[in-house]
Every structure is written in structure tokens, then in C-alpha cells.
Design an enzyme around this catalytic site. Structure first.
Site, PDB file in Angstrom:
ATOM      1  N   GLY A  59       0.314  -1.217  -0.060  1.00  0.00           N
ATOM      2  CA  GLY A  59       0.158   0.214  -0.127  1.00  0.00           C
ATOM      3  C   GLY A  59       0.728   1.326  -0.463  1.00  0.00           C
ATOM      4  O   GLY A  59       1.843   1.718   1.200  1.00  0.00           O
TER       5      GLY A  59
ATOM      6  N   GLY B 126       0.022   4.163   0.243  1.00  0.00           N
ATOM      7  CA  GLY B 126      -1.466   5.408   1.059  1.00  0.00           C
ATOM      8  C   GLY B 126      -0.776   6.008   1.843  1.00  0.00           C
ATOM      9  O   GLY B 126       0.776   5.898   1.175  1.00  0.00           O
TER      10      GLY B 126
ATOM     11  N   VAL C 180      -1.912  -7.394  -4.178  1.00  0.00           N
ATOM     12  CA  VAL C 180      -1.684  -8.515  -3.427  1.00  0.00           C
ATOM     13  C   VAL C 180      -2.685  -9.031  -2.991  1.00  0.00           C
ATOM     14  O   VAL C 180      -3.791  -8.732  -2.379  1.00  0.00           O
ATOM     15  CB  VAL C 180      -1.141  -7.800  -2.068  1.00  0.00           C
ATOM     16  CG1 VAL C 180      -1.013  -9.588  -0.844  1.00  0.00           C
ATOM     17  CG2 VAL C 180       0.445  -7.292  -2.314  1.00  0.00           C
TER      18      VAL C 180
ATOM     19  N   GLU D 188     -19.243  16.553   3.304  1.00  0.00           N
ATOM     20  CA  GLU D 188     -18.663  17.600   2.186  1.00  0.00           C
ATOM     21  C   GLU D 188     -18.859  17.417   0.694  1.00  0.00           C
ATOM     22  O   GLU D 188     -19.218  17.989  -0.268  1.00  0.00           O
ATOM     23  CB  GLU D 188     -16.949  17.503   2.031  1.00  0.00           C
ATOM     24  CG  GLU D 188     -16.393  17.514   3.308  1.00  0.00           C
ATOM     25  CD  GLU D 188     -15.111  17.183   4.529  1.00  0.00           C
ATOM     26  OE1 GLU D 188     -14.699  16.821   3.147  1.00  0.00           O
ATOM     27  OE2 GLU D 188     -13.964  17.681   4.728  1.00  0.00           O
TER      28      GLU D 188
ATOM     29  N   ALA E 253      -6.046  10.951   7.846  1.00  0.00           N
ATOM     30  CA  ALA E 253      -4.742  10.346   7.647  1.00  0.00           C
ATOM     31  C   ALA E 253      -3.628  11.445   8.456  1.00  0.00           C
ATOM     32  O   ALA E 253      -2.188  10.433   8.442  1.00  0.00           O
ATOM     33  CB  ALA E 253      -4.314  11.683   6.022  1.00  0.00           C
TER      34      ALA E 253
HETATM   35  C1  LIG Z   1     -13.800  10.801   0.872  1.00  0.00           C
HETATM   36  C2  LIG Z   1     -12.720  11.056   2.212  1.00  0.00           C
HETATM   37  C3  LIG Z   1     -12.226  11.817   2.594  1.00  0.00           C
HETATM   38  C4  LIG Z   1     -11.303  11.728   3.797  1.00  0.00           C
HETATM   39  N1  LIG Z   1     -11.119  13.486   4.049  1.00  0.00           N
HETATM   40  C5  LIG Z   1     -10.223  12.816   4.973  1.00  0.00           C
HETATM   41  C6  LIG Z   1     -10.020  13.944   5.724  1.00  0.00           C
HETATM   42  O1  LIG Z   1     -10.183  15.268   5.409  1.00  0.00           O
HETATM   43  N2  LIG Z   1      -8.906  14.320   6.877  1.00  0.00           N
HETATM   44  C7  LIG Z   1      -8.194  13.381   7.106  1.00  0.00           C
HETATM   45  O2  LIG Z   1      -7.518  13.079   7.769  1.00  0.00           O
HETATM   46  N3  LIG Z   1      -8.598  12.193   6.352  1.00  0.00           N
HETATM   47  C8  LIG Z   1      -9.310  12.163   5.733  1.00  0.00           C
HETATM   48  N4  LIG Z   1      -9.479  10.531   4.879  1.00  0.00           N
HETATM   49  C9  LIG Z   1      -9.471   9.238   5.792  1.00  0.00           C
HETATM   50  C10 LIG Z   1      -7.810   9.044   4.976  1.00  0.00           C
HETATM   51  O3  LIG Z   1      -7.832   9.090   3.781  1.00  0.00           O
HETATM   52  C11 LIG Z   1      -7.408   7.619   5.104  1.00  0.00           C
HETATM   53  O4  LIG Z   1      -7.628   7.983   6.747  1.00  0.00           O
HETATM   54  C12 LIG Z   1      -6.230   7.739   4.764  1.00  0.00           C
HETATM   55  O5  LIG Z   1      -5.931   7.500   3.394  1.00  0.00           O
HETATM   56  C13 LIG Z   1      -5.546   6.184   5.525  1.00  0.00           C
HETATM   57  O6  LIG Z   1      -4.304   6.239   4.373  1.00  0.00           O
HETATM   58  P1  LIG Z   1      -3.962   4.262   4.257  1.00  0.00           P
HETATM   59  O7  LIG Z   1      -2.450   4.256   4.200  1.00  0.00           O
HETATM   60  O8  LIG Z   1      -4.114   3.536   5.706  1.00  0.00           O
HETATM   61  O9  LIG Z   1      -4.886   3.827   3.872  1.00  0.00           O
HETATM   62  P2  LIG Z   1      -4.702   3.918   1.908  1.00  0.00           P
HETATM   63  O10 LIG Z   1      -4.732   5.909   1.928  1.00  0.00           O
HETATM   64  O11 LIG Z   1      -6.331   3.790   1.706  1.00  0.00           O
HETATM   65  O12 LIG Z   1      -3.818   3.582   1.073  1.00  0.00           O
HETATM   66  C14 LIG Z   1      -3.957   2.193   0.840  1.00  0.00           C
HETATM   67  C15 LIG Z   1      -3.371   1.634  -0.149  1.00  0.00           C
HETATM   68  O13 LIG Z   1      -3.162   0.827  -0.002  1.00  0.00           O
HETATM   69  C16 LIG Z   1      -3.090   0.052  -1.992  1.00  0.00           C
HETATM   70  N5  LIG Z   1      -4.088  -0.805  -1.651  1.00  0.00           N
HETATM   71  C17 LIG Z   1      -5.085  -2.064  -1.316  1.00  0.00           C
HETATM   72  N6  LIG Z   1      -5.233  -3.017  -1.303  1.00  0.00           N
HETATM   73  C18 LIG Z   1      -3.835  -3.284  -2.157  1.00  0.00           C
HETATM   74  C19 LIG Z   1      -3.967  -4.473  -2.926  1.00  0.00           C
HETATM   75  N7  LIG Z   1      -4.540  -6.159  -2.165  1.00  0.00           N
HETATM   76  N8  LIG Z   1      -2.593  -4.745  -2.767  1.00  0.00           N
HETATM   77  C20 LIG Z   1      -1.510  -4.072  -3.273  1.00  0.00           C
HETATM   78  N9  LIG Z   1      -2.338  -2.742  -3.039  1.00  0.00           N
HETATM   79  C21 LIG Z   1      -3.292  -2.599  -2.039  1.00  0.00           C
HETATM   80  C22 LIG Z   1      -4.103   1.312  -2.016  1.00  0.00           C
HETATM   81  O14 LIG Z   1      -4.530   1.011  -4.274  1.00  0.00           O
HETATM   82  C23 LIG Z   1      -3.671   2.500  -1.694  1.00  0.00           C
HETATM   83  O15 LIG Z   1      -2.988   2.635  -2.941  1.00  0.00           O
HETATM   84  C24 LIG Z   1     -10.893  10.362   4.305  1.00  0.00           C
HETATM   85  C25 LIG Z   1     -11.075   9.628   2.769  1.00  0.00           C
HETATM   86  C26 LIG Z   1     -11.994   9.015   2.251  1.00  0.00           C
HETATM   87  C27 LIG Z   1     -12.325   8.607   1.628  1.00  0.00           C
END
Ligand SMILES: Cc1cc2nc3c(=O)[nH]c(=O)nc-3n(C[C@H](O)[C@H](O)[C@H](O)COP(=O)(O)OP(=O)(O)OC[C@H]3O[C@@H](n4cnc5c(N)ncnc54)[C@H](O)[C@@H]3O)c2cc1C
Length: 439
Positions: free
Chosen positions: A15, A17, A84, A176, A322
């Protein structure tokens, strides 16, 4: 020649993210580690601005950037685009959809979450989520195509359905999106149609709880509701959805609502890969890791970001936002570096016991409510209205990765704000008129 003890440790990050990317960045150019970052997409996505892509204010490239590009200066990091499909904690391998098998010394599972339907997965067919760029583009295509179809039809009932957007979930995403939809429809597109009256377009926000934005202060929930209503959004609290059909929502009180565009923003579920870890998960599939972010029974496997459900070392709940994901990614990188250092000292045997425990620093919460208003809460401090909107704007621009993104987002926003005219309105691949909900 490197022996087993000095060979770089294979760190596999699933990931790119907020959590995974931060972990890779913090390990960058440390030659004690050979890092591989796997992501099913080729881009890091700034999810907080997805709703602006969904409502035509921003184009997709404004809020995403190539992971490969971000990490191009990290000589010890290899970026691979592969999804994955399986993790074997005992074999210490991961399998990708392309058939690739990846071995690891340390695994960081940071694959995020997906839209959750509280066990009613069949509802996904008839609604649109907002978790990926594709989702945002689907919503935009659906809204804009529905307006085009409404302009064409002479059937009043069909026109009513096409001119109704139902958003389920009164959390930040729903609020939003509802505000931005109302802005788009009631302000920006006002003079664009001749046959339909855009004032009759309905944006309906549906929430099961007594208040929207229930994690904010009560006066902020009330402010958000009032503000949305001023924008023309119908806010329905204490309204429980019991079924999502094609173009129709059913409610607990027996009533229903016909809406051609139904957006589901009411829940999330952890990435299903958490099931492969062989540890207990909550109802949303999230893992509760140890306080150092490793999982029970596997000190070399870590979880981070939205797929966790945990309290930090001080007992503070870590929300799915985030900054929390970023902090977790950074924590794991720091821990790994420290662990390798300890291996060269007399404390090598106690390296797992001496691990630092995760501490979450609350950076506050914000939600934007249409153009020029927002709510902000940092600890006990709250702020509403235009000042909160300015703060939101600055913080989100600062968070965006890479100068190109920042500048283009800023210009796009400024332009849309001044002329009230969002530019990203082109419908690519319009759905056939009888197309299903998925647009
Ligand atoms: C519409 C929306 C608005 C938001 N607004 C806010 C905000 O204003 N402020 C805030 O702080 N947070 C906000 N959030 C929440 C924030 O975006 C998340 O908490 C944050 O993205 C989590 O990070 P992460 O690294 O856990 O996952 P993610 O950022 O979701 O990243 C996960 C990554 O894993 C990859 N992935 C998934 N499955 C697989 C797989 N099987 N194999 C390989 N890669 C894979 C995906 O492609 C992605 O790139 C918002 C979320 C959404 C959906």
C-alpha cells in the site's frame, strides 16, 4: 561480502497510501534495508479531496501522484504495481495478482479500507462509493449524465428521479460531498440548462444518528446542518436505510426515496487482506495490533493506517484519518531502524521488548461545508465558518504532495471560487441511457 546478519533486511510494504508511503520515505536511502512497495495502483491518492473530483471542481491528476515518481530518489526502494491477493505469515511471503511472489523479513500491511455496507454487500451494486479516483469519476459521470438525461426526458417521474442525489452517511465524507453537490448544482450549473429548472434538483443527506458529524461538538453538528440546509440540502437525521435498490432507497419507517444517484458514505471495511494475518479482527475487519504496531504472534509483521482499530500507548483512540496513518508509517520505520541498531549492541536479545510504543498526536478534525464554510475541532478548541474554511484550505494544500499538485490545485480552486465555474465537467464514456447505477 554481506552475511545473513549484515545483508539488507527485506521490508515489504503493501500500500502506497499515507501509512505505506511514509514508512518507505522514512526508510529511504538507508542501505540496511531493501524496501519493496507494492500497490495495486501506480499513484498515491489524496483521499480528502476526492469529493472535489466527484463534484467537478478538480481533475483526477490534481489529487494523485505517481508513487514511483515520489520515491524516485530513494535508491533502496523498489516500487511495483501489483495487487496483493494473499499473505502467508508463516512462509513470510506475499502473492500478487500478476503471479509474483515476494519474500520479506518485515511486512508492513498498509492497504487501507474500502466502502463498507454493514454486511449488506449486495447494496454495492446499486450505489456509488467514494474511496478511489475511479469512484470519484463514477460519481461525477453519474451526476452530470443524469442532468443531461433529465434535460432530454419528458417523463416527469423519470426527471424527478434523475434530478435527485441521495447521499447516505452524515460523517465528514457525506457532509462534504452534499455541500459540494449543492454548490455545483444550485450555483455553478444554474444557467446551463434550458429545459430543467436546476433549483428543483434535490440533494438529500441521510443519517441514521440524531446528528450529522457526530464526532464534532454538538454546536458544530447543528451549524453544519443549518449551513447545508441554507445551501439547499435536505438533511434527514434518524433515518435508517433498510435496503438499497437500483434507483431507490428503502427506510425503516416503510417509506422510500427514488434517486438515480445513490452515494454510500456510511461505513468502511478494512482491506480483506487482514483475514490472511490469522489474528482476530473487529466487525469491520480491522486488526488491533500490539502497542508497537506488530500483530500478535508475529513481531515481524506490522499493520498501519485505516485497517487498524486501536488505542495508542496512552490509551487514546487512534482514528481512521490521514495524520494517524502517516504517524503509524513513520513509527514503524523508526522502530525498524532502532531494532537494527540494537542488534549490534548487548541488548540484541531484548530487541522486541525494547521496541518503542506508538503514540498518536491528534492534529484535529475538519470538514468543509460547501464553499467558504467549514468546521474544525482540535482537542477542545472549535472553530466554524469562513475562518475554519481558510484553515482547511491552507492545511490541505500543504498536505498535498509535490509542487505540481499544490500549484495546480491552488489555481483550480482560485479560478472556480472567483468565477463559480468548476472546470472538470467533461463526461468521458457517458453511460447508456439505460445504464445501471454504476455509471
Ligand atoms: C472521501 C474521503 C475523505 C477523507 N477526508 C479526510 C480528511 O479530510 N482528513 C483526514 O485526515 N482523513 C480523511 N480521510 C481518511 C484518510 O484518507 C485515510 O485515513 C487515509 O487515506 C488512510 O491511509 P492508509 O495508508 O491507511 O490507506 P490508503 O490511503 O487508503 O492507502 C491504501 C493503499 O493500499 C493500496 N492497496 C489496497 N489494496 C491493495 C492490495 N491488495 N494490493 C496492493 N495495494 C493495495 C491502495 O491502492 C492504496 O494506495 C478521507 C477518506 C475518504 C475516503
Amino acid at each position: 561480502m554481506a552475511n545473513a546478519a549484515t545483508a539488507p533486511r527485506k521490508v515489504l510494504i503493501i500500500g502506497g497510501g499515507f501509512a505505506g508511503l511514509e514508512c518507505a520515505r522514512k526508510l529511504a536511502n538507508d542501505d540496511r534495508f531493501e524496501v519493496t512497495l507494492l500497490d495495486r495502483t501506480n499513484h498515491h491518492l489524496f483521499q480528502p479531496l476526492l469529493y472535489q473530483v466527484a463534484t467537478a471542481s478538480l481533475a483526477a491528476p490534481d489529487i494523485a501522484r505517481s508513487i514511483r515518481q515520489i520515491l524516485c530518489d530513494a535508491a533502496n526502494v523498489t516500487v511495483l504495481m501489483d495487487e496483493v491477493t494473499a499473505i502467508s505469515p508463516t512462509e513470510k511471503t506475499v502473492t500478487g495478482r500478476t503471479g509474483g511472489k515476494y519474500a520479506f523479513d518485515y511486512l508492513v500491511l498498509a492497504a487501507g479500507a474500502k466502502t463498507g455496507f454493514f454486511g449488506n454487500d449486495q447494496w454495492e451494486e446499486n450505489s456509488l462509493g467514494l474511496k478511489s479516483l475511479a469512484d470519484a469519476q463514477d460519481i461525477r459521470r453519474k451526476i452530470l449524465s443524469n442532468l443531461e438525461r433529465a434535460e432530454l426526458t419528458t417523463d416527469e417521474a423519470e426527471r424527478g428521479r434523475l434530478m435527485t442525489i441521495a447521499i447516505v452517511g452524515g460523517g465528514p465524507t457525506g457532509v462534504e460531498l452534499a455541500g459540494a453537490c449543492a454548490d455545483l448544482i444550485h450555483r455553478s450549473l444554474k444557467s446551463n440548462f434550458r429545459r430543467i429548472d436546476t433549483a428543483k434538483l434535490r440533494v438529500i443527506l441521510i443519517e441514521n444518528s440524531p446528528e450529522i458529524l457526530e464526532h464534532y461538538a454538538p454546536h458544530q453538528s447543528a451549524y453544519a446542518k443549518e449551513r447545508l440546509q441554507k445551501l439547499g440540502v435536505e438533511v434527514r437525521n434518524q433515518t435508517r436505510v433498510t435496503d438499497v435498490r437500483k434507483g431507490e432507497l428503502l427506510f425503516l419507517d416503510g417509506s422510500s426515496l427514488k434517486a438515480e444517484a445513490i452515494v454510500w458514505a456510511a461505513g468502511i471495511a478494512a482491506n480483506p487482506l487482514t483475514k490472511d494475518l490469522g489474528v482476530e479482527t473487529d466487525r469491520a475487519g480491522r486488526v488491533t495490533p500490539n502497542a508497537d504496531l506488530s500483530i500478535p504472534g508475529h513481531p515481524d509483521i506490522f499493520v498501519a493506517g485505516d485497517l487498524t482499530n486501536m488505542k495508542d500507548r496512552e490509551g487514546k483512540f487512534v482514528p481512521g484519518v490521514a495524520p494517524a496513518a502517516t504517524q503509524m508509517g513513520a513509527h514503524i520505520a523508526k522502530l525498524l531502524k532502532e531494532e537494527l541498531r540494537l542488534e549490534t549492541t548487548r541488548f540484541a536479545d531484548r530487541k522486541h521488548d525494547l521496541r518503542p510504543l506508538f503514540k498518536y498526536t491528534d492534529k484535529g478534525m475538519m470538514a468543509i461545508i460547501g464553499k467558504s464554510a467549514a468546521v474544525m475541532k482540535v482537542g477542545d478548541f472549535t472553530m466554524n465558518g469562513f475562518p475554519a474554511w481558510i484553515a482547511w484550505l491552507l492545511i490541505h494544500i500543504l498536505f498535498l504532495i509535490g509542487f505540481r499538485n499544490k500549484l495546480s490545485v491552488l489555481i483550480g480552486w482560485a479560478y472556480a471560487y472567483i468565477v463559480n465555474n468548476p472546470e472538470a465537467r467533461i463526461i468521458v464514456h457517458p453511460p447508456a441511457s439505460a445504464a445501471p447505477q454504476k455509471g
